[in-house]
Motif scaffolding. Structure first.
Motif, PDB file in Angstrom:
ATOM      1  N   SER A 152       0.838  -1.199   0.000  1.00  0.00           N
ATOM      2  CA  SER A 152       0.000   0.000   0.000  1.00  0.00           C
ATOM      3  C   SER A 152       0.872   1.247   0.000  1.00  0.00           C
ATOM      4  N   ALA A 153       0.342   2.294  -0.611  1.00  0.00           N
ATOM      5  CA  ALA A 153       1.060   3.561  -0.664  1.00  0.00           C
ATOM      6  C   ALA A 153       1.310   4.090   0.741  1.00  0.00           C
ATOM      7  N   ALA A 154       0.333   3.876   1.609  1.00  0.00           N
ATOM      8  CA  ALA A 154       0.481   4.372   2.976  1.00  0.00           C
ATOM      9  C   ALA A 154       1.682   3.718   3.655  1.00  0.00           C
ATOM     10  N   TYR A 155       1.822   2.409   3.442  1.00  0.00           N
ATOM     11  CA  TYR A 155       2.948   1.706   4.046  1.00  0.00           C
ATOM     12  C   TYR A 155       4.271   2.225   3.477  1.00  0.00           C
ATOM     13  N   LEU A 156       4.316   2.365   2.162  1.00  0.00           N
ATOM     14  CA  LEU A 156       5.552   2.822   1.532  1.00  0.00           C
ATOM     15  C   LEU A 156       5.949   4.201   2.043  1.00  0.00           C
ATOM     16  N   SER A 157       4.967   5.095   2.162  1.00  0.00           N
ATOM     17  CA  SER A 157       5.384   6.429   2.599  1.00  0.00           C
ATOM     18  C   SER A 157       5.774   6.443   4.068  1.00  0.00           C
ATOM     19  N   ARG A 158       5.287   5.465   4.813  1.00  0.00           N
ATOM     20  CA  ARG A 158       5.696   5.436   6.214  1.00  0.00           C
ATOM     21  C   ARG A 158       7.157   5.020   6.347  1.00  0.00           C
ATOM     22  N   ILE A 159       7.591   4.078   5.535  1.00  0.00           N
ATOM     23  CA  ILE A 159       8.948   3.586   5.753  1.00  0.00           C
ATOM     24  C   ILE A 159       9.993   4.305   4.900  1.00  0.00           C
ATOM     25  N   LEU A 160       9.583   5.005   3.845  1.00  0.00           N
ATOM     26  CA  LEU A 160      10.559   5.724   3.021  1.00  0.00           C
ATOM     27  C   LEU A 160      10.217   7.211   2.991  1.00  0.00           C
ATOM     28  N   PRO A 161      11.161   8.058   3.369  1.00  0.00           N
ATOM     29  CA  PRO A 161      10.870   9.494   3.429  1.00  0.00           C
ATOM     30  C   PRO A 161      10.384  10.070   2.088  1.00  0.00           C
ATOM     31  N   LEU A 162      10.954   9.644   0.987  1.00  0.00           N
ATOM     32  CA  LEU A 162      10.598  10.283  -0.287  1.00  0.00           C
ATOM     33  C   LEU A 162       9.731   9.378  -1.150  1.00  0.00           C
ATOM     34  N   ALA A 163       8.968   8.491  -0.511  1.00  0.00           N
ATOM     35  CA  ALA A 163       8.221   7.492  -1.274  1.00  0.00           C
ATOM     36  C   ALA A 163       7.209   8.103  -2.233  1.00  0.00           C
ATOM     37  N   ASP A 164       6.488   9.138  -1.786  1.00  0.00           N
ATOM     38  CA  ASP A 164       5.419   9.681  -2.620  1.00  0.00           C
ATOM     39  C   ASP A 164       5.950  10.126  -3.977  1.00  0.00           C
ATOM     40  N   LYS A 165       7.092  10.746  -3.914  1.00  0.00           N
ATOM     41  CA  LYS A 165       7.682  11.249  -5.153  1.00  0.00           C
ATOM     42  C   LYS A 165       8.118  10.102  -6.047  1.00  0.00           C
ATOM     43  N   ALA A 166       8.778   9.128  -5.436  1.00  0.00           N
ATOM     44  CA  ALA A 166       9.249   7.977  -6.198  1.00  0.00           C
ATOM     45  C   ALA A 166       8.065   7.240  -6.818  1.00  0.00           C
ATOM     46  N   ILE A 167       6.980   7.122  -6.070  1.00  0.00           N
ATOM     47  CA  ILE A 167       5.789   6.449  -6.579  1.00  0.00           C
ATOM     48  C   ILE A 167       5.260   7.192  -7.797  1.00  0.00           C
ATOM     49  N   ARG A 168       5.195   8.513  -7.662  1.00  0.00           N
ATOM     50  CA  ARG A 168       4.686   9.292  -8.794  1.00  0.00           C
ATOM     51  C   ARG A 168       5.522   9.067 -10.038  1.00  0.00           C
ATOM     52  N   SER A 169       6.838   9.039  -9.842  1.00  0.00           N
ATOM     53  CA  SER A 169       7.669   8.915 -11.028  1.00  0.00           C
ATOM     54  C   SER A 169       7.560   7.513 -11.623  1.00  0.00           C
ATOM     55  N   LEU A 170       7.480   6.486 -10.778  1.00  0.00           N
ATOM     56  CA  LEU A 170       7.311   5.124 -11.275  1.00  0.00           C
ATOM     57  C   LEU A 170       5.970   4.962 -11.981  1.00  0.00           C
ATOM     58  N   ASP A 171       4.969   5.620 -11.424  1.00  0.00           N
ATOM     59  CA  ASP A 171       3.628   5.538 -11.988  1.00  0.00           C
ATOM     60  C   ASP A 171       3.621   6.187 -13.376  1.00  0.00           C
ATOM     61  N   ARG A 172       4.289   7.330 -13.465  1.00  0.00           N
ATOM     62  CA  ARG A 172       4.353   8.034 -14.747  1.00  0.00           C
ATOM     63  C   ARG A 172       4.997   7.177 -15.814  1.00  0.00           C
ATOM     64  N   LYS A 173       6.020   6.447 -15.394  1.00  0.00           N
ATOM     65  CA  LYS A 173       6.726   5.617 -16.367  1.00  0.00           C
ATOM     66  C   LYS A 173       5.967   4.341 -16.686  1.00  0.00           C
ATOM     67  N   GLY A 174       4.876   4.115 -15.984  1.00  0.00           N
ATOM     68  CA  GLY A 174       4.100   2.916 -16.234  1.00  0.00           C
ATOM     69  C   GLY A 174       4.723   1.669 -15.634  1.00  0.00           C
ATOM     70  N   PHE A 175       5.633   1.830 -14.672  1.00  0.00           N
ATOM     71  CA  PHE A 175       6.287   0.682 -14.059  1.00  0.00           C
ATOM     72  C   PHE A 175       5.453   0.056 -12.946  1.00  0.00           C
ATOM     73  N   ILE A 176       4.561   0.843 -12.404  1.00  0.00           N
ATOM     74  CA  ILE A 176       3.723   0.298 -11.353  1.00  0.00           C
ATOM     75  C   ILE A 176       2.263   0.631 -11.645  1.00  0.00           C
ATOM     76  N   ALA A 177       1.367  -0.178 -11.108  1.00  0.00           N
ATOM     77  CA  ALA A 177      -0.048   0.077 -11.310  1.00  0.00           C
ATOM     78  C   ALA A 177      -0.748  -0.024  -9.970  1.00  0.00           C
ATOM     79  N   ALA A 178      -1.798   0.742  -9.841  1.00  0.00           N
ATOM     80  CA  ALA A 178      -2.452   0.789  -8.543  1.00  0.00           C
ATOM     81  C   ALA A 178      -3.828   0.181  -8.606  1.00  0.00           C
ATOM     82  N   GLU A 179      -4.137  -0.487  -7.551  1.00  0.00           N
ATOM     83  CA  GLU A 179      -5.508  -0.908  -7.318  1.00  0.00           C
ATOM     84  C   GLU A 179      -6.067   0.129  -6.365  1.00  0.00           C
TER      85      GLU A 179
END
Ligand code: ADP
Ligand code: ZN
Ligand code: ZN
Length: 824
Positions: A152-179
């Motif tokens: 979950s995004a919530a879990y990732l942002s809890r354990i990694l300080p810059l997770a939200d940004k990294a998620i956005r960039s991975l999402d943009r590249k189409g490397f990850i998909a969200a339910e």
């Protein structure tokens, strides 16, 4: 409202793109689509939840993809809110998709509520990237973790300080998909319950005694408890009262399990709490005093006229503004219309909500970010259906689907929390005015320290100024005294946190059983760690700011990005062991007070002691009920609390905000000092305020001490006029950012060229390094643009956006902040 059958819909998707996308509709959806409803559509490799803007039968030129699923059978955004969204997108130069996403119920959670997994492309990329990336690169870490399982995004942002940004960039590249777990869930199925935990008191003190001697607990030997249980018990002993379990979890590991086992052992009670509408005892309204009555009459006339009118209600602290709001709302409700009250983030407490419940009963809906999704969805539905016609909310509450809107009240209109510091960077107060105007509703902006902009609008006749010059029941304003800390140093030869006078005054309050508020607008223990040998100050690895020492956690923390590291025993640069701690924070103030007054009961209120909203309330309630003698805190304690037994307010340093490289520094300092001073002497006992400063001659400090808003306004207005700052010009901050310094520099250079020479009526300053040149691992350059003409400014900003899109800059590289409140 378009009913019928349509083949196509234009959809605004939550992506930083301006134009809507056209989708064809499967047979099953053709009759059901309506503008303002959410719909799931394919977008590149992803599925996105967008908002339908238009339903039609015009075949588009390009091939279309088919929409997947309709979420709402009834539109979530009506025509009025859709057009408000368009206005925001235009005025703040933000993509409509981002704006609409922010207006939807549960908007803030949509990102967080997702569960991410790798796409096939992501799996390939992971194999590649994990070979060359640094192991602590957040992108690489997320890929590595998602390779094992979806998270979950919530879990990732809890354990990694810059997770939200990294998620956005991975999402943009189409490397990850969200339910999207949010929209799938039926909010009505789960009951709106939560758990509260409270220590069982074996010997309850007599009810209502303010000074109980500590809290006794059952004599279960601590040795029989496991570590999480012991920790939880210790915490509850230190923080009496009932706590929300979810909040505790964020601070103490395993507290949920521990609470349940402690409950079985009879140490704590666990109670289910239902937040919904609990009508309290109906309190009789106060009879308005003449000043209140005059202000109310003016508002009442406008309400009865059912026309747009804006009022600035300037009333000193403790002048009874809330009573006027309540009466005005009552008048609107009596006409069968709805009303909206916006309050600053931190001010929305149960005590505040209670006033509304007691006056309006189950017609009240509260929109609070501390509520669970279920609760918020529930409130949102009640508003939409019209069963709740009085809505109290924070910034995004301005988008509440209130029916037949007659009035919007913005309390503490000067407050910075009305400005959203991410795209779309709107100001809730200003959006309120636009929304009210379209709805032919009235607006009341209230404050003891109105923003320069609002006060100037009143001067120009855009708003009607209403004044409450004195406190309720002619209570005196507190006496304020400045303490010159340079003089104090000369006399004592000591660099002390507290002056002798402040110490003496606190001592007196303790003797008299009166309460004290101590403000220091900086959290942590000391503000930086430096090396005596080489002068190095320990900086954040991601930001160009010094790290703050937090003693309780024994670590250095970045207040901008959350990065933390252990306290170094030797200098990271020269290895000398002469590291020392400089500057005072609220944690240290609390510790020094404990040392000076060992018997005093002291509580601290700042972002370290308050991680959830409930803790804020618990501490404040405890203080109000007299469980503490002294409340230490940051600006959080300056906001609208009404605690009658407070007779002393001490400000440790008035100077912290003054040095900020920001033209609003003086205004913010004036507001903070005036507001915190206003906490003293609100009951029948008179209050005093002691302000320590090394700038006793600065006009903001001097005029706050004199509590002379008008003098400050005039002085500051002259400065703004001379310097062409708002409210005399419209201003925007254009910032470019990138993790690569060369790229950031290049983008800023290109923008500089684009804006040279500046178009007529515009002034461009920069590009220059931002005051915080590196933040969250990104290098930042900015241009400040001022213009006497809003239209010219907006046209220029649109040109800047088009330029960035043309050059294919990454979507997050360009930040446009219209009417910026912070220039850092
Ligand atoms: P402000 O928001 O202007 O600082 P409040 O609205 O909190 O002030 O009012 C200060 C206090 O005065 C509150 O305790 C409120 O209940 C009380 N109060 C307000 N109006 C009246 C009135 N007309 N008569 C008596 N008490 C009042
Ligand atoms: Zn050193
Ligand atoms: Zn940082």
């Amino acid at each position: 409202m378009p009913e019928g059958s349509f083949q196509y819909v234009d959809v605004s998707v939550p992506a930083p793109l301006d134009r809507p996308f056209t989708y064809s509709l499967p047979e099953t959806l053709r009759h059901r689509v309506r503008p303002g409803s959410r719909i799931v559509v394919p977008f590149g490799p992803r599925k996105l939840t967008g908002v339908i803007l238009r339903c039609h039968d015009e075949p588009p030129n390009l091939a279309t993809r088919e929409a997947l699923r309709l979420i709402d059978s009834e539109p979530v955004l009506d025509a009025e809110l859709l057009s408000l969204g368009r206005w925001i997108a235009g005025y703040y130069c933000a993509p409509l998709g981002d704006v609409l996403r922010g207006m939807l119920p549960l908007a803030s959670e949509i990102h967080r509520g997702k569960v991410w997994s790798l796409t096939d492309a992501g799996r390939d990329a992971a194999r590649q990237l994990l070979l060359d990336a640094a192991p602590d690169d957040p992108v690489a870490r997320i890929l590595a973790m998602l390779e094992k399982r979806p998270l979950s995004a919530a879990y990732l942002s809890r354990i990694l300080p810059l997770a939200d940004k990294a998620i956005r960039s991975l999402d943009r590249k189409g490397f990850i998909a969200a339910e999207d777990v949010q929209t799938e869930r039926d909010p009505l199925r789960a009951p709106a319950t939560r758990l509260r935990v409270e220590l069982i008191q074996s010997e309850p003190g007599p009810e209502g005694t303010p000074s109980g001697s500590g809290h006794s607990v059952p004599s279960l030997p601590d040795g029989k408890l496991n570590k999480p249980e012991r920790e939880l018990k210790a915490f509850l002993e230190l923080h009496p009262g009932s706590h929300n379990l979810k909040d505790l979890e964020s601070m103490l590991a395993h507290s949920s399990t521990a609470a349940r086992s402690l409950a079985r052992k009879g140490v704590v009670t666990l109670t289910a709490e239902t937040i919904g509408v609990t009508a309290g005892a109906v309190r009789a309204p106060h009879t308005l005093n003449p000043a209140q009555q005059a202000a109310y009459d003016a508002i009442r006339l406008a309400i009865d006229a059912r026309e747009f009118r804006a009022f600035l209600l300037y009333g000193v602290t403790g002048s009874g503004k809330t009573e006027i709001y309540l009466n005005a709302i009552q008048a609107v409700v009596a006409q069968g219309r709805g009303a909206l009250l916006l309050v600053p983030e931190i001010a929305l407490t149960p005590a505040m909500a209670g006033q509304f419940f007691s006056r309006f009963g189950d017609r009240v809906a509260i929109l609070h970010s501390a509520f669970t999704d279920v609760e918020r969805t529930d409130q949102w539905r009640r508003i939409r259906s019209g069963s709740a016609s009085v809505v109290v909310g924070t910034r995004s509450g301005v988008f509440a689907p209130v029916r037949n809107l007659g009035l919007i009240v913005v309390d503490e209109e000067h407050d910075g929390s009305y400005k959203q510091e991410e795209t779309p960077r709107y100001n809730g107060r200003d959006v309120a005015l636009v929304r009210a105007q379209a709805a032919h509703a009235c607006v009341v902006l209230g404050s003891a320290t109105p923003s320069l902009e609002s006060r100037f609008n009143a001067e120009r006749g855009k708003y009607t100024l209403l004044t409450l010059p004195g406190r309720i029941e002619a209570r005196p304003m507190p006496a304020v005294e400045l303490i010159d800390m340079r003089q104090e140093f000369l006399e004592t030869r000591q660099q002390a946190t507290f002056s002798r006078k402040l110490i003496e005054a606190i001592g007196q309050r303790l003797e008299n059983g009166e309460q004290t508020i101590i403000l220091l607008n900086r959290r942590g223990f000391s503000s930086f760690v430096a090396c005596r040998a080489c002068g190095e100050r320990v900086q954040c690895v991601n930001c160009s700011v010094t790290l703050t020492f937090h003693k309780r956690d024994r670590r250095l923390l970045c207040h901008y990005c959350g990065y933390a590291e252990k306290v170094p025993s030797v200098c990271p640069k020269c290895a000398s062991d002469h590291v020392y701690f400089l500057g005072v924070g609220s944690e240290r103030v609390e510790e020094e007070l404990h040392r000076a007054f060992p018997a005093a009961r002291i509580a601290r209120l700042d972002r370290d002691t308050v991680t959830g909203k409930r803790q804020y309330e618990t501490i404040l309630d405890g203080f109000r009920e007299g469980s503490f003698d002294i409340l230490v805190g940051t600006q959080m304690i300056a906001k609208g609390h009404d605690i009658p037994n407070v007779t002393l307010v001490g400000v440790v340093s008035a100077d912290i905000g003054l040095g900020m490289p920001d033209f609003r520094a003086a205004e913010r300092t004036f507001q903070l000092l005036t507001q915190v001073a206003g906490r003293a002497g609100r009951g029948s006992l008179p209050g005093i305020v002691l302000i320590q400063t090394i700038n006793p001659d600065h006009y903001a400090v001097r005029m706050a001490a004199a509590q002379d808003y008008t003098a400050f306004y005039e002085k500051e207005l002259a400065f703004r006029r001379a310097m062409s700052y708002p409210p005399f010009t419209a201003m925007a901050n254009v910032l470019v950012r990138s993790e690569k310094k060369e790229l950031a520099l290049r983008m800023s250079g290109e923008l500089g060229m684009l804006l040279t020479p500046p178009p007529e009526k515009l002034r461009v300053m920069g590009p220059a390094e931002a005051p915080v040149p590196r933040l969250k691992a990104e290098y930042r350059y900015q241009l400040l643009i001022k213009s006497a003409s809003r239209i010219a400014l907006n046209a220029l900003l649109q040109k800047v956006r088009a330029f960035a899109q043309e050059r294919k800059w990454p979507a997050t590289a360009l930040v446009i902040d219209v009417d910026p409140l912070s220039l850092l």
